[in-house]
Design a protein around this motif. Structure first.
Motif, PDB file in Angstrom:
ATOM      1  N   ARG A  93      55.164  31.236 -54.824  1.00 53.50           N
ATOM      2  CA  ARG A  93      55.654  32.567 -54.635  1.00 53.50           C
ATOM      3  C   ARG A  93      56.058  33.402 -54.508  1.00 53.50           C
ATOM      4  N   ALA A  94      57.488  32.652 -53.520  1.00 49.78           N
ATOM      5  CA  ALA A  94      58.300  33.512 -53.288  1.00 49.78           C
ATOM      6  C   ALA A  94      59.580  32.255 -54.161  1.00 49.78           C
ATOM      7  N   GLY A  95      59.037  31.966 -55.330  1.00 51.62           N
ATOM      8  CA  GLY A  95      59.848  31.111 -56.187  1.00 51.62           C
ATOM      9  C   GLY A  95      60.047  29.770 -56.368  1.00 51.62           C
ATOM     10  N   ILE A 194      45.906  30.692 -61.583  1.00 53.80           N
ATOM     11  CA  ILE A 194      45.022  31.416 -62.885  1.00 53.80           C
ATOM     12  C   ILE A 194      44.266  32.882 -62.582  1.00 53.80           C
ATOM     13  N   ASN A 195      44.292  33.264 -61.811  1.00 58.07           N
ATOM     14  CA  ASN A 195      43.417  34.818 -61.447  1.00 58.07           C
ATOM     15  C   ASN A 195      44.585  35.461 -61.147  1.00 58.07           C
ATOM     16  N   SER A 196      45.420  35.248 -60.929  1.00 59.86           N
ATOM     17  CA  SER A 196      46.653  36.299 -60.781  1.00 59.86           C
ATOM     18  C   SER A 196      47.114  35.750 -62.087  1.00 59.86           C
ATOM     19  N   ILE A 197      47.467  35.451 -63.336  1.00 58.58           N
ATOM     20  CA  ILE A 197      48.016  34.867 -64.355  1.00 58.58           C
ATOM     21  C   ILE A 197      47.107  36.079 -65.121  1.00 58.58           C
ATOM     22  N   ARG A 198      46.021  35.159 -65.640  1.00 58.84           N
ATOM     23  CA  ARG A 198      45.055  36.922 -66.252  1.00 58.84           C
ATOM     24  C   ARG A 198      44.899  37.926 -66.042  1.00 58.84           C
ATOM     25  N   LYS A 199      45.307  38.137 -64.263  1.00 62.61           N
ATOM     26  CA  LYS A 199      44.924  39.917 -64.020  1.00 62.61           C
ATOM     27  C   LYS A 199      46.570  40.679 -65.064  1.00 62.61           C
ATOM     28  N   LYS A 200      47.525  39.990 -64.632  1.00 59.77           N
ATOM     29  CA  LYS A 200      48.829  40.295 -64.833  1.00 59.77           C
ATOM     30  C   LYS A 200      48.792  39.926 -66.694  1.00 59.77           C
ATOM     31  N   LEU A 201      48.497  39.478 -67.641  1.00 60.57           N
ATOM     32  CA  LEU A 201      48.060  39.258 -68.996  1.00 60.57           C
ATOM     33  C   LEU A 201      46.757  40.098 -69.465  1.00 60.57           C
ATOM     34  N   ASN A 202      45.722  41.170 -68.735  1.00 57.72           N
ATOM     35  CA  ASN A 202      44.524  41.834 -68.393  1.00 57.72           C
ATOM     36  C   ASN A 202      43.820  40.954 -69.804  1.00 57.72           C
ATOM     37  N   LEU A 203      43.483  39.967 -69.326  1.00 56.99           N
ATOM     38  CA  LEU A 203      43.080  39.336 -70.148  1.00 56.99           C
ATOM     39  C   LEU A 203      41.219  40.196 -70.062  1.00 56.99           C
ATOM     40  N   LYS A 204      40.728  40.465 -70.804  1.00 55.39           N
ATOM     41  CA  LYS A 204      38.929  40.160 -71.000  1.00 55.39           C
ATOM     42  C   LYS A 204      38.594  39.161 -70.883  1.00 55.39           C
ATOM     43  N   LYS A 205      37.398  39.354 -69.805  1.00 56.78           N
ATOM     44  CA  LYS A 205      36.592  37.707 -70.598  1.00 56.78           C
ATOM     45  C   LYS A 205      35.829  37.867 -71.526  1.00 56.78           C
ATOM     46  N   GLU A 206      35.291  38.523 -72.490  1.00 54.04           N
ATOM     47  CA  GLU A 206      35.036  37.610 -73.444  1.00 54.04           C
ATOM     48  C   GLU A 206      35.909  37.696 -74.535  1.00 54.04           C
ATOM     49  N   GLU A 207      37.294  37.430 -73.820  1.00 51.74           N
ATOM     50  CA  GLU A 207      38.112  36.851 -75.479  1.00 51.74           C
ATOM     51  C   GLU A 207      39.117  36.459 -74.599  1.00 51.74           C
ATOM     52  N   ASP A 208      38.630  35.752 -73.442  1.00 50.39           N
ATOM     53  CA  ASP A 208      39.893  34.561 -72.478  1.00 50.39           C
ATOM     54  C   ASP A 208      40.483  33.417 -72.861  1.00 50.39           C
ATOM     55  N   CYS A 209      41.819  34.051 -73.355  1.00 50.60           N
ATOM     56  CA  CYS A 209      42.311  32.719 -74.126  1.00 50.60           C
ATOM     57  C   CYS A 209      42.121  31.418 -73.237  1.00 50.60           C
ATOM     58  N   ILE A 210      42.236  31.702 -71.754  1.00 53.58           N
ATOM     59  CA  ILE A 210      42.412  30.583 -70.981  1.00 53.58           C
ATOM     60  C   ILE A 210      41.051  30.450 -69.764  1.00 53.58           C
ATOM     61  N   ARG A 211      40.489  29.302 -70.453  1.00 53.65           N
ATOM     62  CA  ARG A 211      39.066  28.972 -70.174  1.00 53.65           C
ATOM     63  C   ARG A 211      38.759  28.551 -69.237  1.00 53.65           C
TER      64      ARG A 211
END
Length: 225
Positions: A93-95, A194-211
């Protein structure tokens, strides 16, 4: 000739690495503490930085964080005895781009360096996943036209999934191909990212493009714009 900065306070290790890397044709500079390493990394251009975590004057993770704050994109490989999952996550996370734990074989480190150099040579190309646009050349991600700011490792993981769109990416393959870790390792670190990416992309569970493929890994699929 690729230039490598080694930031390492153990004289025996830095000398061993310098000799081995110079024999492989690399130009090598050594810094013995964090402050000197940060100064050299900011003042000069290097192709790779090998960074210890526990350093005098400034810890390696702070060196890494400060470099990323100044938009330095030089690949950083942590070379350290710290190897718990939380420490690994903190470093990434620091890079940091990669993480190799002591003790290690010189051949493994050399291959990790070559992997990072090959990534720099790869021609950039945009990737798409539904409304998500990945601009590899500038390391930018957009969702529906709005820029989303990801860490380097989050970007690398998303890029990998989208580049393999439609195929199941197993946890072991992800940890090897994205993290470049080729030994038994707790793949739970992937879930955190993965959880951080989903949160930042604001992915909704019903249309999550990363399953999540339970017990196996992940798959990226297009969703409607």
């Amino acid at each position: 000739m690729a230039a490598i900065l080694i930031v390492e306070d153990e004289n025996g290790i830095s000398k061993f690495l310098k000799q081995g890397l110079e024999e492989e044709g690399f130009g090598v500079t050594i810094a013995a503490d964090g402050q000197q390493g940060l100064y050299l990394a900011r003042s000069n251009t290097y192709d790779i930085i090998l960074l210890d975590w526990m350093l005098p004057k400034m810890p390696g993770i702070e060196v890494c964080t400060r470099l990323r704050e100044t938009d330095k994109t030089t690949p950083i490989i942590f070379v350290t005895a710290k190897d718990t999952i939380m420490e690994t996550i903190a470093g990434l996370r620091a890079g940091a781009n990669d993480y190799i734990k002591k003790p290690f074989s010189f051949e493994e480190l050399l291959e990790r360096i070559r992997v990072q150099l090959r990534k720099q040579e790869a021609p950039p190309a945009d990737l798409r996943l539904g409304p998500i646009l990945i601009r590899k050349a500038t390391h930018q991600v957009f969702n529906g036209g709005q820029e989303v700011f990801l860490t380097q490792k989050e970007f690398a993981l998303l890029e990998y999934l989208v580049a393999n769109k439609g195929a199941v990416c197993t946890r072991n393959r992800i940890i090897e191909d994205v993290w470049n870790i080729h030994f038994a390792y707790d793949t739970g670190v992937i879930d955190v990212f993965i959880n951080s990416i989903r949160k930042k992309l604001n992915l909704k569970k019903e249309e999550d493009c990363i399953r999540t493929i339970r017990g196996i890994g992940y798959i990226a699929n297009d969703i409607s714009v």
